[in-house]
Write a protein that holds these residues in place. Sequence first.
Motif, PDB file in Angstrom:
ATOM      1  N   THR A 144       0.975  -1.271   0.060  1.00 17.86           N
ATOM      2  CA  THR A 144       0.067  -0.021   0.097  1.00 17.86           C
ATOM      3  C   THR A 144       0.782   1.329   0.014  1.00 17.86           C
ATOM      4  N   LEU A 145       0.264   2.235  -0.436  1.00 20.32           N
ATOM      5  CA  LEU A 145       1.088   3.642  -0.653  1.00 20.32           C
ATOM      6  C   LEU A 145       0.542   4.673   0.283  1.00 20.32           C
ATOM      7  N   ASP A 146       1.165   5.497   0.945  1.00 23.70           N
ATOM      8  CA  ASP A 146       0.775   6.766   1.814  1.00 23.70           C
ATOM      9  C   ASP A 146       0.510   7.884   0.838  1.00 23.70           C
ATOM     10  N   LEU A 147       0.001   8.846   1.197  1.00 25.13           N
ATOM     11  CA  LEU A 147      -0.286  10.134   0.406  1.00 25.13           C
ATOM     12  C   LEU A 147       0.968  10.806  -0.422  1.00 25.13           C
ATOM     13  N   ALA A 148       2.342  10.428   0.314  1.00 18.80           N
ATOM     14  CA  ALA A 148       3.658  10.719  -0.157  1.00 18.80           C
ATOM     15  C   ALA A 148       4.017   9.966  -1.208  1.00 18.80           C
ATOM     16  N   GLY A 149       3.524   8.958  -1.417  1.00 18.07           N
ATOM     17  CA  GLY A 149       3.750   7.525  -2.306  1.00 18.07           C
ATOM     18  C   GLY A 149       4.810   6.809  -1.690  1.00 18.07           C
ATOM     19  N   GLN A 150       5.154   7.026  -0.490  1.00 18.96           N
ATOM     20  CA  GLN A 150       5.799   5.791   0.160  1.00 18.96           C
ATOM     21  C   GLN A 150       5.389   4.608   0.476  1.00 18.96           C
ATOM     22  N   ALA A 151       6.167   3.514   0.472  1.00 20.88           N
ATOM     23  CA  ALA A 151       5.544   2.043   0.467  1.00 20.88           C
ATOM     24  C   ALA A 151       5.488   1.360   1.766  1.00 20.88           C
ATOM     25  N   ARG A 152       4.613   0.787   1.941  1.00 21.87           N
ATOM     26  CA  ARG A 152       4.856  -0.098   3.363  1.00 21.87           C
ATOM     27  C   ARG A 152       3.740  -1.512   2.952  1.00 21.87           C
ATOM     28  N   PHE A 153       4.314  -2.362   3.549  1.00 25.77           N
ATOM     29  CA  PHE A 153       3.565  -3.717   3.380  1.00 25.77           C
ATOM     30  C   PHE A 153       2.930  -4.169   4.523  1.00 25.77           C
ATOM     31  N   GLY A 154       2.051  -5.080   4.262  1.00 26.87           N
ATOM     32  CA  GLY A 154       1.198  -5.667   5.221  1.00 26.87           C
ATOM     33  C   GLY A 154      -0.089  -5.589   5.293  1.00 26.87           C
ATOM     34  N   PRO A 155      -0.791  -6.085   6.232  1.00 21.84           N
ATOM     35  CA  PRO A 155      -0.485  -6.605   7.589  1.00 21.84           C
ATOM     36  C   PRO A 155      -0.662  -8.224   7.179  1.00 21.84           C
ATOM     37  N   ASP A 156       0.269  -8.817   8.219  1.00 22.62           N
ATOM     38  CA  ASP A 156       0.549 -10.195   8.108  1.00 22.62           C
ATOM     39  C   ASP A 156      -0.769 -10.642   9.104  1.00 22.62           C
ATOM     40  N   VAL A 157      -0.951 -11.947   9.418  1.00 20.64           N
ATOM     41  CA  VAL A 157      -1.683 -12.565  10.439  1.00 20.64           C
ATOM     42  C   VAL A 157      -1.373 -13.209  11.393  1.00 20.64           C
ATOM     43  N   GLU A 158      -1.260 -12.946  12.743  1.00 18.70           N
ATOM     44  CA  GLU A 158      -0.675 -13.653  13.960  1.00 18.70           C
ATOM     45  C   GLU A 158      -1.939 -13.802  14.883  1.00 18.70           C
ATOM     46  N   TRP A 159      -2.430 -14.647  15.285  1.00 15.02           N
ATOM     47  CA  TRP A 159      -3.433 -15.029  16.270  1.00 15.02           C
ATOM     48  C   TRP A 159      -2.718 -15.104  17.705  1.00 15.02           C
ATOM     49  N   ILE A 160      -3.160 -13.929  18.533  1.00 16.87           N
ATOM     50  CA  ILE A 160      -2.925 -13.796  19.844  1.00 16.87           C
ATOM     51  C   ILE A 160      -4.044 -14.042  20.863  1.00 16.87           C
ATOM     52  N   ASP A 161      -3.748 -13.996  22.162  1.00 16.00           N
ATOM     53  CA  ASP A 161      -4.688 -14.217  23.032  1.00 16.00           C
ATOM     54  C   ASP A 161      -5.000 -12.856  24.050  1.00 16.00           C
ATOM     55  N   ARG A 162      -4.273 -11.744  23.677  1.00 15.25           N
ATOM     56  CA  ARG A 162      -4.576 -10.712  24.395  1.00 15.25           C
ATOM     57  C   ARG A 162      -4.160  -9.525  23.408  1.00 15.25           C
ATOM     58  N   VAL A 163      -4.565  -8.370  23.981  1.00 19.36           N
ATOM     59  CA  VAL A 163      -4.283  -7.161  23.014  1.00 19.36           C
ATOM     60  C   VAL A 163      -2.659  -6.719  23.334  1.00 19.36           C
ATOM     61  N   ASP A 164      -1.966  -6.734  22.256  1.00 18.07           N
ATOM     62  CA  ASP A 164      -0.451  -6.558  22.102  1.00 18.07           C
ATOM     63  C   ASP A 164      -0.043  -5.945  20.886  1.00 18.07           C
ATOM     64  N   TYR A 165       0.281  -4.631  20.807  1.00 17.25           N
ATOM     65  CA  TYR A 165       0.690  -3.920  19.716  1.00 17.25           C
ATOM     66  C   TYR A 165       1.928  -4.016  19.420  1.00 17.25           C
ATOM     67  N   SER A 166       2.967  -4.620  19.947  1.00 14.44           N
ATOM     68  CA  SER A 166       4.379  -4.858  19.770  1.00 14.44           C
ATOM     69  C   SER A 166       4.522  -5.490  18.310  1.00 14.44           C
ATOM     70  N   VAL A 167       5.773  -5.119  17.632  1.00 17.86           N
ATOM     71  CA  VAL A 167       6.246  -5.288  16.206  1.00 17.86           C
ATOM     72  C   VAL A 167       7.301  -6.147  16.560  1.00 17.86           C
ATOM     73  N   ASP A 168       7.540  -7.312  16.248  1.00 18.96           N
ATOM     74  CA  ASP A 168       8.663  -8.187  16.366  1.00 18.96           C
ATOM     75  C   ASP A 168       9.440  -8.144  15.068  1.00 18.96           C
ATOM     76  N   PRO A 169      10.804  -7.402  15.008  1.00 21.06           N
ATOM     77  CA  PRO A 169      11.618  -7.165  13.790  1.00 21.06           C
ATOM     78  C   PRO A 169      11.713  -8.531  13.016  1.00 21.06           C
ATOM     79  N   ALA A 170      11.609  -9.605  13.971  1.00 17.35           N
ATOM     80  CA  ALA A 170      12.276 -11.094  13.322  1.00 17.35           C
ATOM     81  C   ALA A 170      10.961 -11.543  12.276  1.00 17.35           C
ATOM     82  N   ARG A 171       9.973 -10.991  12.399  1.00 17.26           N
ATOM     83  CA  ARG A 171       8.872 -11.194  11.271  1.00 17.26           C
ATOM     84  C   ARG A 171       9.536 -10.666   9.965  1.00 17.26           C
ATOM     85  N   ARG A 172      10.317  -9.830   9.844  1.00 22.66           N
ATOM     86  CA  ARG A 172      10.732  -9.503   8.488  1.00 22.66           C
ATOM     87  C   ARG A 172      10.946 -10.467   7.523  1.00 22.66           C
TER      88      ARG A 172
END
Length: 250
Positions: free
Chosen positions: A143-171
Amino acid sequence: MGDHRRLSRALPDVTAFAGLFSPTTGIVDSHGLMLGLLTDVEGEGGMLICRAPVESVDSSAMPAKHIVTVGGESPCELVASRVVNAAGLEAIALLRRWKGYPESARPAQYFARGVYFSYSGKHPFDTLVYPVPEPGGLGIHLTLDLAGQARFGPDVEWIDRVDYSVDPARREAFVASIRRWWQGLDADRLQPAYAGIRPKLGDASAGFQDFLVQDEEAHRLPGVVHLLGIESPGLTASLALARYVADKLA
């Protein structure tokens, strides 16, 4: 539907056998949209109050009325004849604190976290690119933002509680997924960005289900509408959902 040759001409950097082209798909400034909607609400006499969490609702104390207990900086109780529960990720949790709401009507809730990785520097794309969806999500897409910069995602990871951390190892999983359709990816330019959590109504084995809108027919509470499982594309569908809810309340 485009065949391989047409797709190669349109998106020469994408590796695919076929694709579905959507000429009207685009992006939106979500912050600007919210400000525009707030202006409309205030123009009709409405008010936005922040830092005022709804702690509970009692629909059993008064006929056709609902007592909303509000916390935060200025705790109070509101008595309303119409209440819309559009609390997103907390919508089902609020039902546990809703006196008079039948337990049999409350669906189970599951959490599926999706993380994004940003892509620094230039890239060859000027349109969004979606791979084949995966269970629980749309697949790791571009997907692209309004400035044209790219980002990729989201993936899917089933979790049992609310946690917004991003594990760099998922790269590494991102790299493998993206290179299935863009072999020119420079993995070193992928950086952890942010995470979101989908308010799922079923687990990984449940199949596709979302957008559960409950009115009086489901819970026997007049003047109450619950919006449950509103995940992506909830923002895209927000105005249509609002019209639908307005019709329910009317």
